[in-house]
Enzyme design. Structure first.
Site, PDB file in Angstrom:
ATOM      1  N   ASP A  21      46.669  96.815  71.335  1.00 33.28           N
ATOM      2  CA  ASP A  21      48.122  96.612  71.282  1.00 33.28           C
ATOM      3  C   ASP A  21      48.869  97.909  71.582  1.00 33.28           C
ATOM      4  O   ASP A  21      48.379  98.997  71.296  1.00 33.28           O
ATOM      5  CB  ASP A  21      48.501  96.090  69.884  1.00 33.28           C
ATOM      6  CG  ASP A  21      49.888  95.472  69.862  1.00 33.28           C
ATOM      7  OD1 ASP A  21      50.372  95.035  70.935  1.00 33.28           O
ATOM      8  OD2 ASP A  21      50.493  95.421  68.785  1.00 33.28           O
ATOM      9  N   ARG A  34      56.765  97.356  81.746  1.00 34.07           N
ATOM     10  CA  ARG A  34      55.669  97.008  80.841  1.00 34.07           C
ATOM     11  C   ARG A  34      54.339  96.847  81.577  1.00 34.07           C
ATOM     12  O   ARG A  34      53.283  97.187  81.045  1.00 34.07           O
ATOM     13  CB  ARG A  34      56.007  95.708  80.089  1.00 34.07           C
ATOM     14  CG  ARG A  34      57.154  95.853  79.097  1.00 34.07           C
ATOM     15  CD  ARG A  34      57.468  94.514  78.434  1.00 34.07           C
ATOM     16  NE  ARG A  34      56.317  93.969  77.724  1.00 34.07           N
ATOM     17  CZ  ARG A  34      55.961  94.307  76.481  1.00 34.07           C
ATOM     18  NH1 ARG A  34      56.699  95.151  75.800  1.00 34.07           N
ATOM     19  NH2 ARG A  34      54.906  93.777  75.921  1.00 34.07           N
ATOM     20  N   HIS A  38      50.191  97.810  80.907  1.00 36.32           N
ATOM     21  CA  HIS A  38      49.001  96.941  80.968  1.00 36.32           C
ATOM     22  C   HIS A  38      47.958  97.535  81.922  1.00 36.32           C
ATOM     23  O   HIS A  38      46.761  97.496  81.641  1.00 36.32           O
ATOM     24  CB  HIS A  38      49.398  95.533  81.402  1.00 36.32           C
ATOM     25  CG  HIS A  38      50.322  94.853  80.424  1.00 36.32           C
ATOM     26  ND1 HIS A  38      50.113  94.896  79.060  1.00 36.32           N
ATOM     27  CD2 HIS A  38      51.457  94.122  80.602  1.00 36.32           C
ATOM     28  CE1 HIS A  38      51.090  94.228  78.445  1.00 36.32           C
ATOM     29  NE2 HIS A  38      51.908  93.757  79.358  1.00 36.32           N
ATOM     30  N   LEU A 132      25.392  96.866  76.705  1.00 35.45           N
ATOM     31  CA  LEU A 132      26.598  96.504  75.952  1.00 35.45           C
ATOM     32  C   LEU A 132      26.990  95.087  76.341  1.00 35.45           C
ATOM     33  O   LEU A 132      26.946  94.719  77.513  1.00 35.45           O
ATOM     34  CB  LEU A 132      27.752  97.461  76.306  1.00 35.45           C
ATOM     35  CG  LEU A 132      29.099  97.125  75.655  1.00 35.45           C
ATOM     36  CD1 LEU A 132      29.077  97.431  74.153  1.00 35.45           C
ATOM     37  CD2 LEU A 132      30.243  97.922  76.318  1.00 35.45           C
TER      38      LEU A 132
HETATM   39  C1  IPE Z   1      48.038  90.674  70.084  1.00 32.95           C
HETATM   40  O1  IPE Z   1      49.117  91.486  70.362  1.00 32.95           O
HETATM   41  C2  IPE Z   1      47.462  90.134  71.352  1.00 32.95           C
HETATM   42  C3  IPE Z   1      46.814  91.098  72.234  1.00 32.95           C
HETATM   43  C4  IPE Z   1      46.656  92.381  71.995  1.00 32.95           C
HETATM   44  C5  IPE Z   1      46.299  90.552  73.464  1.00 32.95           C
HETATM   45  P1  IPE Z   1      50.596  90.925  70.330  1.00 32.95           P
HETATM   46  O2  IPE Z   1      51.482  92.063  70.698  1.00 32.95           O
HETATM   47  O3  IPE Z   1      50.709  89.699  71.158  1.00 32.95           O
HETATM   48  O4  IPE Z   1      50.764  90.518  68.799  1.00 32.95           O
HETATM   49  P2  IPE Z   1      52.047  90.444  67.875  1.00 32.95           P
HETATM   50  O5  IPE Z   1      53.055  89.564  68.577  1.00 32.95           O
HETATM   51  O6  IPE Z   1      52.560  91.838  67.710  1.00 32.95           O
HETATM   52  O7  IPE Z   1      51.558  89.875  66.575  1.00 32.95           O
HETATM   53  C1  IPE Z   2      49.076  94.434  74.175  1.00 36.10           C
HETATM   54  O1  IPE Z   2      50.204  95.202  74.406  1.00 36.10           O
HETATM   55  C2  IPE Z   2      48.636  93.685  75.402  1.00 36.10           C
HETATM   56  C3  IPE Z   2      48.982  92.252  75.365  1.00 36.10           C
HETATM   57  C4  IPE Z   2      49.472  91.614  74.336  1.00 36.10           C
HETATM   58  C5  IPE Z   2      48.728  91.506  76.560  1.00 36.10           C
HETATM   59  P1  IPE Z   2      51.648  94.601  74.242  1.00 36.10           P
HETATM   60  O2  IPE Z   2      52.070  94.019  75.549  1.00 36.10           O
HETATM   61  O3  IPE Z   2      51.717  93.657  73.102  1.00 36.10           O
HETATM   62  O4  IPE Z   2      52.467  95.918  73.943  1.00 36.10           O
HETATM   63  P2  IPE Z   2      53.604  96.099  72.843  1.00 36.10           P
HETATM   64  O5  IPE Z   2      53.049  95.647  71.532  1.00 36.10           O
HETATM   65  O6  IPE Z   2      54.769  95.268  73.284  1.00 36.10           O
HETATM   66  O7  IPE Z   2      53.883  97.569  72.864  1.00 36.10           O
HETATM   67 MG    MG Z   3      52.081  93.895  71.126  1.00 40.18          MG
END
Ligand code: IPE
Ligand code: IPE
Ligand code: MG
Length: 243
Positions: A21, A34, A38, A132
């Site tokens: 995350d 964003r 990714h 792995l």
């Molecule tokens: C969880 O992160 C999903 C992934 C890392 C793929 P999110 O950013 O979607 O989760 P919430 O919304 O903060 O709980």
């Molecule tokens: C995690 O990063 C990746 C996915 C959920 C796909 P986020 O996209 O949730 O990044 P934040 O939490 O908004 O920073």
């Molecule tokens: Mg997130």
């Protein structure tokens, strides 16, 4: 002795799960879209996968796209799915070279056909990887998986934990994996967001404020070191107390 209900997979190292995350916030902090976060997240995953075996990790399950992530703007969802497809195609040779088996965990019926084809060919090409087992969760929801596994169980007379784990693996389109030993979440939030709820029944939890694109081999090492300091009791007593 471990009370794990996991199924034997033939590899004896740690099963580490990572909620990757913080990609969006990492990009925003740099004034970038964003999607840039990714893309940087893919590099961080490659780094983690390369470092994992040196830390005694034999199974690494990472959360790449949750079932709830469909609720993000269409452009972000499209960017994520395209990135996944391209990354799979690019990384497959590296996985073969590094003896990594790649599996995608989750439902596939809502994914675009080209992505499903990329998944199938990556899984086939890396099936003999032994160093792995890298499992990437895509369109994954632990609760949805449990509901679908439960629906398959209705005609079993006395289902066991092992039976349920086997059905979970079936609905997640993966071979059965061992229970999670260590669950890491980057990005500062301290929640599971519907990831591996059954498999993490006795997982040690580790939260770090580090945004996922910044997470490196040293961070992974710190998490594993902290894990090794923990006293896993599985409801029993610690070695010292049981003395
Ligand atoms: C969880 O992160 C999903 C992934 C890392 C793929 P999110 O950013 O979607 O989760 P919430 O919304 O903060 O709980
Ligand atoms: C995690 O990063 C990746 C996915 C959920 C796909 P986020 O996209 O949730 O990044 P934040 O939490 O908004 O920073
Ligand atoms: Mg997130």
């Amino acid at each position: 002795m471990s009370q794990s209900t996991s199924l034997v997979t033939g590899n004896s190292g740690l099963h580490v799960a990572i909620i990757m995350d913080g990609n969006g916030r990492w990009a925003a902090a740099r004034g970038r879209p964003r999607a840039t976060g990714h893309a940087a997240g893919v590099t961080a995953l490659r780094r983690a996968a390369e470092a994992a075996p040196t830390h005694g990790i034999s199974t690494l399950t990472v959360y790449a796209f949750s079932a709830d992530n469909w609720s993000r703007p269409r452009t972000e969802v499209a960017a994520l799915l395209t990135l996944l497809r391209r990354s799979l195609a690019i990384e497959v040779d590296r996985c073969v070279t590094n003896d990594v088996r790649l599996s995608i965990v989750g439902r596939r019926d809502r994914l675009p056909d080209p992505l499903v084809r990329a998944i199938e060919s990556a899984e086939l090409a890396t099936a003999s990887g032994r160093r792995l087992w890298l499992r990437v969760a895509v369109d994954y929801s632990a609760r949805d998986s449990m509901i679908r596994a439960a629906a398959l169980m209705t005609h079993m007379p006395a289902p066991t934990r092992e039976d349920f784990a086997m059905l979970l693996a079936t609905v997640d389109n993966t071979p059965p994996a061992p229970d999670v030993d260590l669950m890491i979440r980057t990005g500062g939030e301290q929640r599971l967001s519907d990831f591996l709820l059954w498999e993490s029944a006795y997982a040690e939890l580790y939260f770090t404020p580090r945004m996922w694109p910044d997470f490196d081999a040293a961070d992974l090492g710190r998490a594993v070191t902290e894990y090794r300091r923990r006293d896993r009791r599985f409801g029993g007593l610690s070695q010292a107390a049981a003395g």
